[in-house]
Design a protein around this motif. Structure first.
Motif, PDB file in Angstrom:
ATOM      1  N   THR A  11       0.816  -1.212   0.000  1.00  0.00           N
ATOM      2  CA  THR A  11       0.000   0.000   0.000  1.00  0.00           C
ATOM      3  C   THR A  11       0.853   1.267   0.000  1.00  0.00           C
ATOM      4  OG1 THR A  11      -0.153  -0.076   2.416  1.00  0.00           O
ATOM      5  CG2 THR A  11      -1.945  -1.123   1.162  1.00  0.00           C
ATOM      6  N   THR A  12       2.173   1.098   0.136  1.00  0.00           N
ATOM      7  CA  THR A  12       3.071   2.265   0.127  1.00  0.00           C
ATOM      8  C   THR A  12       4.265   1.976  -0.772  1.00  0.00           C
ATOM      9  OG1 THR A  12       4.492   1.513   1.952  1.00  0.00           O
ATOM     10  CG2 THR A  12       2.473   2.730   2.557  1.00  0.00           C
ATOM     11  N   MET A  13       4.888   3.046  -1.235  1.00  0.00           N
ATOM     12  CA  MET A  13       6.106   2.893  -2.035  1.00  0.00           C
ATOM     13  C   MET A  13       7.252   2.360  -1.190  1.00  0.00           C
ATOM     14  SD  MET A  13       5.526   3.220  -5.134  1.00  0.00           S
ATOM     15  CE  MET A  13       7.249   3.056  -5.605  1.00  0.00           C
ATOM     16  N   ILE A  14       7.228   2.608   0.100  1.00  0.00           N
ATOM     17  CA  ILE A  14       8.256   2.042   0.979  1.00  0.00           C
ATOM     18  C   ILE A  14       8.183   0.520   0.933  1.00  0.00           C
ATOM     19  CG2 ILE A  14       8.946   1.778   3.403  1.00  0.00           C
ATOM     20  CD1 ILE A  14       8.155   4.752   3.767  1.00  0.00           C
ATOM     21  N   GLN A  15       6.980  -0.030   0.982  1.00  0.00           N
ATOM     22  CA  GLN A  15       6.818  -1.484   0.899  1.00  0.00           C
ATOM     23  C   GLN A  15       7.241  -2.010  -0.472  1.00  0.00           C
ATOM     24  OE1 GLN A  15       2.630  -1.506   1.903  1.00  0.00           O
ATOM     25  NE2 GLN A  15       3.058  -2.499   3.883  1.00  0.00           N
ATOM     26  N   VAL A  16       6.847  -1.300  -1.525  1.00  0.00           N
ATOM     27  CA  VAL A  16       7.232  -1.719  -2.882  1.00  0.00           C
ATOM     28  C   VAL A  16       8.741  -1.738  -3.015  1.00  0.00           C
ATOM     29  CG1 VAL A  16       7.193  -1.039  -5.321  1.00  0.00           C
ATOM     30  CG2 VAL A  16       5.075  -0.965  -3.972  1.00  0.00           C
ATOM     31  N   ARG A  17       9.384  -0.675  -2.580  1.00  0.00           N
ATOM     32  CA  ARG A  17      10.850  -0.595  -2.712  1.00  0.00           C
ATOM     33  C   ARG A  17      11.545  -1.646  -1.858  1.00  0.00           C
ATOM     34  NH1 ARG A  17      10.397   5.867  -2.819  1.00  0.00           N
ATOM     35  NH2 ARG A  17      10.067   6.051  -5.075  1.00  0.00           N
ATOM     36  N   ALA A  18      11.015  -1.905  -0.680  1.00  0.00           N
ATOM     37  CA  ALA A  18      11.594  -2.959   0.162  1.00  0.00           C
ATOM     38  C   ALA A  18      11.442  -4.316  -0.527  1.00  0.00           C
ATOM     39  CB  ALA A  18      10.924  -2.976   1.532  1.00  0.00           C
ATOM     40  N   GLY A  19      10.308  -4.538  -1.154  1.00  0.00           N
ATOM     41  CA  GLY A  19      10.103  -5.788  -1.886  1.00  0.00           C
ATOM     42  C   GLY A  19      11.046  -5.915  -3.061  1.00  0.00           C
ATOM     43  N   VAL A  20      11.210  -4.848  -3.824  1.00  0.00           N
ATOM     44  CA  VAL A  20      12.140  -4.865  -4.963  1.00  0.00           C
ATOM     45  C   VAL A  20      13.561  -5.125  -4.477  1.00  0.00           C
ATOM     46  CG1 VAL A  20      13.184  -3.432  -6.776  1.00  0.00           C
ATOM     47  CG2 VAL A  20      10.696  -3.464  -6.481  1.00  0.00           C
ATOM     48  N   ASP A  21      13.964  -4.464  -3.395  1.00  0.00           N
ATOM     49  CA  ASP A  21      15.308  -4.678  -2.853  1.00  0.00           C
ATOM     50  C   ASP A  21      15.511  -6.127  -2.405  1.00  0.00           C
ATOM     51  OD1 ASP A  21      15.844  -2.000  -3.345  1.00  0.00           O
ATOM     52  OD2 ASP A  21      15.664  -1.383  -1.231  1.00  0.00           O
ATOM     53  N   ALA A  22      14.481  -6.711  -1.803  1.00  0.00           N
ATOM     54  CA  ALA A  22      14.575  -8.110  -1.368  1.00  0.00           C
ATOM     55  C   ALA A  22      14.688  -9.042  -2.574  1.00  0.00           C
ATOM     56  CB  ALA A  22      13.360  -8.474  -0.523  1.00  0.00           C
ATOM     57  N   VAL A  23      13.921  -8.771  -3.609  1.00  0.00           N
ATOM     58  CA  VAL A  23      14.015  -9.584  -4.825  1.00  0.00           C
ATOM     59  C   VAL A  23      15.403  -9.437  -5.438  1.00  0.00           C
ATOM     60  CG1 VAL A  23      13.159  -9.820  -7.194  1.00  0.00           C
ATOM     61  CG2 VAL A  23      11.542  -9.600  -5.297  1.00  0.00           C
ATOM     62  N   ASP A  24      15.940  -8.216  -5.475  1.00  0.00           N
ATOM     63  CA  ASP A  24      17.280  -8.010  -6.026  1.00  0.00           C
ATOM     64  C   ASP A  24      18.329  -8.803  -5.259  1.00  0.00           C
ATOM     65  OD1 ASP A  24      16.261  -6.345  -7.986  1.00  0.00           O
ATOM     66  OD2 ASP A  24      16.918  -4.487  -7.014  1.00  0.00           O
ATOM     67  N   ARG A  25      18.225  -8.822  -3.933  1.00  0.00           N
ATOM     68  CA  ARG A  25      19.178  -9.612  -3.137  1.00  0.00           C
ATOM     69  C   ARG A  25      19.052 -11.099  -3.476  1.00  0.00           C
ATOM     70  NH1 ARG A  25      17.561  -5.845   0.604  1.00  0.00           N
ATOM     71  NH2 ARG A  25      16.048  -7.263   1.568  1.00  0.00           N
ATOM     72  N   ALA A  26      17.831 -11.570  -3.634  1.00  0.00           N
ATOM     73  CA  ALA A  26      17.615 -12.981  -3.974  1.00  0.00           C
ATOM     74  C   ALA A  26      18.161 -13.285  -5.371  1.00  0.00           C
ATOM     75  CB  ALA A  26      16.127 -13.316  -3.890  1.00  0.00           C
ATOM     76  N   LEU A  27      17.983 -12.357  -6.304  1.00  0.00           N
ATOM     77  CA  LEU A  27      18.508 -12.561  -7.657  1.00  0.00           C
ATOM     78  C   LEU A  27      20.032 -12.630  -7.656  1.00  0.00           C
ATOM     79  CD1 LEU A  27      16.143 -10.229  -9.706  1.00  0.00           C
ATOM     80  CD2 LEU A  27      16.272 -12.729  -9.857  1.00  0.00           C
ATOM     81  N   ILE A  28      20.675 -11.778  -6.879  1.00  0.00           N
ATOM     82  CA  ILE A  28      22.143 -11.815  -6.787  1.00  0.00           C
ATOM     83  C   ILE A  28      22.599 -13.144  -6.205  1.00  0.00           C
ATOM     84  CG2 ILE A  28      24.157 -10.801  -5.617  1.00  0.00           C
ATOM     85  CD1 ILE A  28      23.208  -9.198  -8.044  1.00  0.00           C
ATOM     86  N   ALA A  29      21.900 -13.644  -5.197  1.00  0.00           N
ATOM     87  CA  ALA A  29      22.248 -14.949  -4.628  1.00  0.00           C
ATOM     88  C   ALA A  29      22.105 -16.035  -5.692  1.00  0.00           C
ATOM     89  CB  ALA A  29      21.371 -15.253  -3.413  1.00  0.00           C
ATOM     90  N   LEU A  30      21.055 -15.976  -6.494  1.00  0.00           N
ATOM     91  CA  LEU A  30      20.869 -16.962  -7.565  1.00  0.00           C
ATOM     92  C   LEU A  30      21.938 -16.810  -8.644  1.00  0.00           C
ATOM     93  CD1 LEU A  30      16.982 -16.910  -7.864  1.00  0.00           C
ATOM     94  CD2 LEU A  30      18.411 -18.790  -7.003  1.00  0.00           C
ATOM     95  N   LEU A  31      22.328 -15.583  -8.953  1.00  0.00           N
ATOM     96  CA  LEU A  31      23.412 -15.380  -9.925  1.00  0.00           C
ATOM     97  C   LEU A  31      24.717 -15.977  -9.418  1.00  0.00           C
ATOM     98  CD1 LEU A  31      22.713 -11.778 -11.226  1.00  0.00           C
ATOM     99  CD2 LEU A  31      22.616 -13.894 -12.553  1.00  0.00           C
ATOM    100  N   ALA A  32      24.972 -15.841  -8.126  1.00  0.00           N
ATOM    101  CA  ALA A  32      26.182 -16.450  -7.556  1.00  0.00           C
ATOM    102  C   ALA A  32      26.152 -17.963  -7.760  1.00  0.00           C
ATOM    103  CB  ALA A  32      26.299 -16.104  -6.069  1.00  0.00           C
ATOM    104  N   GLN A  33      24.991 -18.574  -7.577  1.00  0.00           N
ATOM    105  CA  GLN A  33      24.870 -20.018  -7.814  1.00  0.00           C
ATOM    106  C   GLN A  33      25.090 -20.340  -9.287  1.00  0.00           C
ATOM    107  OE1 GLN A  33      21.042 -21.335  -6.446  1.00  0.00           O
ATOM    108  NE2 GLN A  33      21.557 -21.090  -4.293  1.00  0.00           N
ATOM    109  N   ARG A  34      24.513 -19.523 -10.170  1.00  0.00           N
ATOM    110  CA  ARG A  34      24.652 -19.781 -11.609  1.00  0.00           C
ATOM    111  C   ARG A  34      26.127 -19.704 -12.024  1.00  0.00           C
ATOM    112  NH1 ARG A  34      24.165 -18.709 -17.055  1.00  0.00           N
ATOM    113  NH2 ARG A  34      22.207 -19.383 -18.002  1.00  0.00           N
ATOM    114  N   PHE A  35      26.826 -18.684 -11.531  1.00  0.00           N
ATOM    115  CA  PHE A  35      28.230 -18.541 -11.895  1.00  0.00           C
ATOM    116  C   PHE A  35      29.099 -19.626 -11.269  1.00  0.00           C
ATOM    117  CE2 PHE A  35      26.734 -14.660 -13.685  1.00  0.00           C
ATOM    118  CZ  PHE A  35      27.586 -14.419 -14.741  1.00  0.00           C
TER     119      PHE A  35
END
Length: 102
Positions: A11-35
């Motif tokens: 319901t807020t941009m703070i929540q949206v941005r926190a969600g995007v940041d969490a997804v980005d951290r998860a994506l970086i972790a997955l990229l580390a596995q891929r590499f």
């Protein structure tokens, strides 16, 4: 990502941005596995010429397209991202192969 609500519940941009940041951290972790798999491929492949495999690249892109369609992700976006990811992975694998050959 458990501390952020699902996107549909934000319901807020703070929540949206926190969600995007969490997804980005998860994506970086997955990229580390891929590499890490690229390191394994460089260790396993018998010759440098085996690093680039166009048939495998086409298979990965087809798999990504199918998964994108199934999940409602714009297929062209996924294809462009994976084209870049695959080429970066190939370059990384060449470097890893060369480091092992020294």
């Amino acid at each position: 990502m458990s501390d952020t609500p699902p996107a549909a519940d934000c319901t807020t941009m703070i929540q949206v941005r926190a969600g995007v940041d969490a997804v980005d951290r998860a994506l970086i972790a997955l990229l580390a596995q891929r590499f890490a798999y690229m390191d394994a491929a460089a260790r396993i492949k018998p010759a440098r010429a085996a690093v680039r495999d166009e048939a495998r690249k086409a298979q990965v892109l087809a798999n990504v397209g199918a998964e994108a369609r199934a999940r409602g992700v714009p297929e062209a976006v996924a294809a462009a991202l994976w084209e870049t990811l695959i080429e970066a992975s190939i370059a990384y694998e060449f470097d890893a192969f060369d480091r092992r050959a020294r």
